[in-house]
Design a protein around this motif. Structure first.
Motif, short mmCIF file in Angstrom:
data_model
loop_
_atom_site.label_atom_id
_atom_site.label_comp_id
_atom_site.label_asym_id
_atom_site.label_seq_id
_atom_site.Cartn_x
_atom_site.Cartn_y
_atom_site.Cartn_z
N GLY A 227 46.71 67.35 17.67
CA GLY A 227 46.32 65.76 18.27
C GLY A 227 47.84 65.52 19.12
N LEU A 230 47.87 67.51 22.31
CA LEU A 230 47.06 67.10 23.30
C LEU A 230 47.46 65.66 23.65
CD1 LEU A 230 43.60 67.92 21.75
CD2 LEU A 230 44.88 68.98 23.31
N PHE A 231 48.04 64.77 23.03
CA PHE A 231 48.72 63.63 23.47
C PHE A 231 49.83 63.73 24.29
CE2 PHE A 231 46.56 61.50 19.72
CZ PHE A 231 46.28 60.40 20.57
N ARG A 237 45.19 68.20 27.69
CA ARG A 237 44.13 67.74 27.12
C ARG A 237 42.84 67.58 28.05
NH1 ARG A 237 45.07 61.22 25.72
NH2 ARG A 237 42.83 60.53 25.74
N LEU A 349 38.74 66.40 17.51
CA LEU A 349 39.58 66.02 18.35
C LEU A 349 38.82 66.10 19.96
CD1 LEU A 349 42.65 68.16 17.56
CD2 LEU A 349 42.66 65.70 17.56
N MET A 353 39.54 62.39 21.77
CA MET A 353 40.25 62.21 22.85
C MET A 353 39.50 61.95 24.17
SD MET A 353 43.24 63.26 22.55
CE MET A 353 44.16 63.65 20.75
#
Length: 385
Positions: A227, A230-231, A237, A349, A353
């Motif tokens: 995570g 991806l952030f 992302r 996720l 997301m």
């Protein structure tokens, strides 16, 4: 800990507790050791476990040889790709939607709490711990895994007492009701299998704790680490959300290659071993402790390809083996739940997301668990703006 040896070597020996310790950081040597029949499990306090409870009906993590192979073969049916796809993915999807919906309503949550709730739900179904409230069980397991280590006689005694109390609570409220239910009506899960094999309640408790640590604690850390990646990378992302599930899993394996949850695997040589490497032939004496640096092995260019220290979402998957290389181990003790963890992360996720206004408000703190040699990520706060 000894310093890593030059790339491609099998590592320089040192002397620790009057025994030879060999460090390995090359992929080929690591794979050879992990697949060898001449080594025994030495990580996760394995030797301490054998000293106190013996080898008969020891948790599968601590078994070796024929008993381990027999137990792994008997439980493999719970982790096959078909079972994961047809039985557990639906649970993962339902639980992920519920958790994300709760987060959207609250507008603030800890990512490590959400990932633990998911990991507990899935692992509990596989193990058979389904006869107690899930949230309460997650809280009990979290207290068990988060127990302080401490130093000194008083701290050791205190931790031992509270550790026994946490274990007793887990048994009384979670394991015991599950055993009773499965004695009355067996199901297709691990506890039912262990009962059929004649395991005692104490042995089943120990196995449940082992599966809990493997299936819940490590999966939580993996989801948080993925995570964070991806952030921090908007382009990644976007690619992740646009990809199908197999492609998402490949991206997640690349994260895990660079950030393996368990950084060191340990084996004890049962007899003298000979390893071949770029540095030449090396003989490892019997009874040596071999420590495998998983992060270094995963960054071995011979296995990972060009620029092994960089994240590459398009990195070519090895012709044979996992794109995450050694992150789930290798050989007889390779993690049986690898497919479960990867699907959990991909599904959860993918759901999280997509939340509009999602933002990481606070990065987690990172510590190392002294038993597993794995990282622990806590207090990662996410919000909806």
């Amino acid at each position: 800990m000894t310093a890593p040896s030059p790339r491609g070597s099998t590592g320089a020996p040192d002397r620790r507790d009057s025994a030879t310790v060999i460090r390995i950081d090359s992929f080929a040597a690591a794979r050879e050791v992990l697949r060898s029949g001449d080594v025994r499990q030495a990580g996760f306090n394995a030797e301490l476990v054998h000293r106190f409870i013996g080898s008969q009906h020891a948790p599968v993590l601590y078994q070796d040889g024929e008993p381990h192979q027999k137990q792994r073969s008997a439980t493999a049916r719970f982790f096959t790709p078909r079972v994961v796809a047809t039985r557990y993915c639906q649970l993962m999807e339902t639980t992920s939607r519920e958790l994300v919906a709760q987060f959207r309503q609250a507008r603030r949550a800890r990512l490590d709490d959400l990932s633990l709730a998911l990991a507990v739900a899935v692992a509990a179904d596989i193990i058979g711990l389904t006869n107690s409230p899930r949230d309460a069980m997650a809280a009990r397991l979290n207290r068990f895994f988060a127990a302080p280590v401490g130093q000194g006689t008083i701290a050791t005694l205190r931790n031992a007492v509270f550790g026994q109390l946490r274990t007793l609570a887990f048994y009384w409220f979670d394991v015991r009701p599950a055993i009773r239910a499965r004695r009355a009506q067996p199901r297709e899960d691990v506890i039912s299998h262990l009962l059929a094999e004649g395991y005692s309640s104490r042995e089943i408790l120990t196995e449940c704790l082992t599966y809990g640590a493997a299936g819940m604690a490590t999966t939580r850390e993996f989801i948080v680490m993925a995570g964070l990646r991806l952030f921090e990378d908007d382009e990644l992302r976007a690619r992740f959300l646009a990809a199908d599930e197999p492609r998402r899993i490949t991206m997640l394996e690349e994260v895990l290659r660079l950030e393996p949850v368990v950084s060191t695997l340990k084996r004890r040589t049962a007899r003298e071993m000979t390893l071949e490497s770029d540095a030449g032939t090396r003989t490892i004496p019997a009874r040596s402790l071999v420590e495998i640096d998983i992060g270094a092995a995963n960054r071995d260019e011979a296995a990972a390809g060009a620029c092994p220290h960089q994240f590459n979402a398009d990195r070519k998957r090895p012709a044979k083996g996992s794109a995450s290389l050694m992150s789930f181990g290798d050989g007889p003790h390779r993690c049986p739940g690898a497919a479960v963890a990867l699907h959990e992360a991909a599904i959860f996720l993918g759901e999280l997301m997509r939340v509009p206004g999602l933002r990481l408000e606070r990065r987690p703190t990172k510590t190392v668990n002294p038993v597993s040699s794995g990282y622990e990520l806590r207090d990662a706060v996410i919000v909806v703006e």
